[in-house]
Design a protein around this motif. Structure first.
Motif, PDB file in Angstrom:
ATOM      1  N   UNK A   1       3.990   0.164  18.413  1.00 49.59           N
ATOM      2  CA  UNK A   1       3.431   1.365  17.784  1.00 49.59           C
ATOM      3  C   UNK A   1       3.914   2.634  18.499  1.00 49.59           C
ATOM      4  N   UNK A   2       4.024   2.566  19.821  1.00 51.80           N
ATOM      5  CA  UNK A   2       4.493   3.727  20.579  1.00 51.80           C
ATOM      6  C   UNK A   2       5.926   4.078  20.192  1.00 51.80           C
ATOM      7  N   UNK A   3       6.794   3.072  20.158  1.00 53.84           N
ATOM      8  CA  UNK A   3       8.195   3.356  19.881  1.00 53.84           C
ATOM      9  C   UNK A   3       8.360   3.858  18.449  1.00 53.84           C
TER      10      UNK A   3
ATOM     11  N   UNK B   1      -0.866   9.660  25.511  1.00 54.31           N
ATOM     12  CA  UNK B   1      -1.250   8.292  25.852  1.00 54.31           C
ATOM     13  C   UNK B   1      -0.836   7.277  24.796  1.00 54.31           C
ATOM     14  N   UNK B   2      -0.326   6.127  25.251  1.00 57.70           N
ATOM     15  CA  UNK B   2       0.078   5.039  24.357  1.00 57.70           C
ATOM     16  C   UNK B   2      -1.108   4.484  23.583  1.00 57.70           C
TER      17      UNK B   2
ATOM     18  N   UNK C   1       8.365   5.767  28.653  1.00 56.14           N
ATOM     19  CA  UNK C   1       7.205   4.885  28.501  1.00 56.14           C
ATOM     20  C   UNK C   1       6.877   4.305  29.873  1.00 56.14           C
ATOM     21  N   UNK C   2       5.737   4.753  30.403  1.00 53.37           N
ATOM     22  CA  UNK C   2       5.411   4.429  31.796  1.00 53.37           C
ATOM     23  C   UNK C   2       4.672   3.107  31.942  1.00 53.37           C
ATOM     24  N   UNK C   3       5.090   2.338  32.928  1.00 55.65           N
ATOM     25  CA  UNK C   3       4.285   1.209  33.375  1.00 55.65           C
ATOM     26  C   UNK C   3       4.189   1.300  34.896  1.00 55.65           C
TER      27      UNK C   3
ATOM     28  N   UNK D   1      -3.652  -0.483  30.539  1.00 55.87           N
ATOM     29  CA  UNK D   1      -4.556   0.298  29.693  1.00 55.87           C
ATOM     30  C   UNK D   1      -4.571  -0.151  28.232  1.00 55.87           C
ATOM     31  N   UNK D   2      -3.652  -1.049  27.840  1.00 53.61           N
ATOM     32  CA  UNK D   2      -3.775  -1.666  26.523  1.00 53.61           C
ATOM     33  C   UNK D   2      -2.972  -1.075  25.373  1.00 53.61           C
TER      34      UNK D   2
END
Lengths: 271, 271
Positions: A222-224, A189-190, A237-239, A216-217
């Motif tokens: 930070x994810x990348x 999870x991101x 990276x899902x949207x 979801x925020x």
């Protein structure tokens, strides 16, 4: 071509790490679909056609189809549409299956043969033999839950199982044992970027499916930074909602394309 | 009437702890169904009608339907048949769902509204908020995986999370927190009778669904002695293959009834 090869090609070809999640909720559909009996399919098809050029993968969530009579027929046609019209974009069926071996064989038929998905999400709680019927289909992808994006991820996934939390043990077991054929990926999870960094350290260049940006925020930068591989890929990276429901007016498809393009560009700034 | 009330009534009324598992595999069907296009439904209907008097519950496994085009329509008709013709026998949809809250809401609609099941099996790995949409439907039952019947149950479920193994922590969390409305049950494999005894000690008189007798090798006496509640109930002891495929001749329905009756009587010797 295997799922993993198809995904790696697509990362390069589209210069994108965006996974477009297809979670069709009729209550949120644009006005154009109010009286459309085929809305589940037609809405998703329009989104797919509008966003494909910015997508490294499509991820239909089966629950949104299974809540409706004949929903599976719509899902089947949707994946056939993607495979026919956007054959370079892999399809991950989000189903989170997990059961004893004989039942898992049936679920593998469902995901890969009936629906024609390139990969499927799986729940690892029942262990190695519950994963085997999927792992054996080694041209397809097995995307296992590791650390999920929701608050309840803390309830069991973070319990200390000795030298590490459960989600790290699961990542390690999959990387070192279940991934012998190189067809595994993990869901991270991101919303938990610190955990993402630790998982990347455990699994090398294994692809990671990242839900939780947008509604979801989760934070894209930070994810990348925490999740990418050395070559600046490694992530899907899902949207879902942020793309599907970008507009409920007549411009819904254009708005979805713009949302997917914006997310791709934002991600690429940090790669 | 809630699922739990319906189950308790049925235990008394049928004097049976047998759960009949409906895992229809066309490769194993009796010869009578070779050219029957409606075989998934028709075979299961015959099994249901033959075994209902010995059953405390029916448990269709959705994977065996989902592997086929239009399988969901057959499942829907099957559950409608049970609800119409055997209304005292609760139906547990074996689906092992588990996802973030918004998706879980869709799965709850699938299980309870679309298919009309009294209860559904669920995977607890994603935590409290993934269970909430099911728990809130408090007339229905939530049957959570705890310690499963397959060899892979040892991989993660038995990991020590401090003072106890993970499966015990999950049992305790569900009993003490998630079961506020009294609509929870647990899956505990017959192949692990020692663990079953520990779980019964944790959860009081919560119903336990027990797969793994028959083809998987679980011992009936050990299951009953270790798993029953003080009043000699508390268990749904599932048999699928041992009942469904008791004969592949013209006597398949009679053979299934005999197998269900035999299992009931064997169980009752140890209650």
């Amino acid at each position: 071509m295997t799922f993993i090869e198809k995904l790696r090609n697509r990362w390069q070809q589209a210069n994108s790490l965006v996974c477009v999640g297809l979670d069709p909720d009729p209550a949120k559909f644009p006005d154009a679909f109010v009286d459309d009996e085929d809305a589940l399919f037609a809405f998703c098809r329009d989104i797919v056609d509008a966003t494909a050029e910015f997508a490294c993968a499509f991820k239909p969530q089966i629950a949104y189809f299974a809540a409706h009579n004949d929903g599976e027929a719509a899902l089947q046609r949707l994946i056939a549409h993607i495979n026919g019209n956007h054959p370079d974009v892999p399809v991950i069926l989000d189903a989170k299956r997990g059961d004893i071996g004989s039942t898992a064989e049936q679920y593998a038929v469902e995901a890969f043969d009936r629906f024609g998905a390139d990969a499927v999400t799986l729940n690892p709680y029942m262990g190695r033999d519950s994963a085997a019927p999927f792992l054996q289909r080694n041209d397809r992808g097995c995307v296992f839950l590791c650390h999920t994006s929701n608050p309840g991820a803390r309830d069991f996934q973070e319990l200390d199982v000795g030298s590490e939390p459960l989600y790290q043990r699961i990542a390690r077991t999959i990387a070192n044992d279940w991934n012998a054929d190189g067809n595994c990926a993990l869901v991270v999870g991101a919303t938990f970027p610190g955990e993402l960094k630790v998982i990347r350290g455990i699994v090398g260049d294994m692809p990671l499916l990242i839900p939780g940006v947008g509604a979801q925020g989760g934070d894209v930068e930070a994810v990348v930074r925490n999740g990418k591989t050395e070559d600046g890929t490694g992530l899907m990276i899902n949207s879902s909602r942020g793309i599907l429901y970008a507009s409920n007016g007549a411009d819904y498809a254009e708005a979805a394309a713009n949302a997917a393009k914006s997310l791709r560009d934002e991600i690429n700034r940090f790669r």
